[in-house]
Motif scaffolding. Structure first.
Motif: not given
Length: 182
Positions: A43-52
């Protein structure tokens, strides 16, 4: 419990003198044995990259596959596998690199990326940076670019994250260890 309250460091097992004397191996398998910890890491990675802005996820053989595949699935991105020499069945591009323990070759299917693709690369940890820098070279040879190199762990004293940054590749890790941390 939030990620800030939960220390993934407690689930990363130090294995002294593996694979050779003087090395402290950072074993992430206990982290994967805890569904809660794995979800918090993912989830930490997903939140970081969800809008990248990127088109593909690249994952390093073999432990990078574990987190890279989860993130690719969750973000609905194609997964590019960077494998050790001799593991891929079709036409490959190869790149030699130095490891902490010797030399190796990294390979990727030659048709994995196209010019203009933007790749986020994952590994379990950043040590000397050899594997990730080899992946960077392979991505660039296909005309694509790297947006960031991500890992669960950084070992900054080994210089890999600095080498990546010096090559124009931003890095991100969820946690870091000093060489002698146990």
């Amino acid at each position: 419990m939030t990620f800030d309250e939960f220390s993934i460091k407690t689930l990363i097992r130090p294995v002294v003198d593996f694979p050779k004397p003087g090395v402290i191996f950072r074993d992430i398998t206990p982290l994967f044995q805890s569904p809660r910890a794995l979800r918090m890491v993912a989830d930490s990675f997903i939140q970081r990259y969800v809008e990248a802005d990127f088109s593909h996820i690249g994952a390093m053989d073999a432990r990078g596959f574990l987190i890279g595949s989860i993130i690719a699935y969750e973000l609905n991105k194609p997964l590019v596998l960077f494998r050790k020499e001799g593991k891929l069945p079709a036409d490959v591009l190869s790149e030699s690199y130095k490891t902490e323990y010797g030399e190796a070759k990294l390979e990727v299917h030659a048709d994995s990326l196209c010019e203009g693709d933007k790749v986020l690369i994952f590994d379990d940890l950043i040590a000397t940076g050899g594997t990730l820098l080899a992946a960077v070279q392979l991505v660039r040879r296909m005309g694509a670019s790297i947006i960031e190199a991500a890992a669960i762990i950084d070992l900054p004293e080994l210089g890999g994250s600095q080498k990546l940054q010096d090559s124009g590749i931003p890095t991100f890790a969820l946690t870091c260890f000093a060489l002698n941390d146990q």
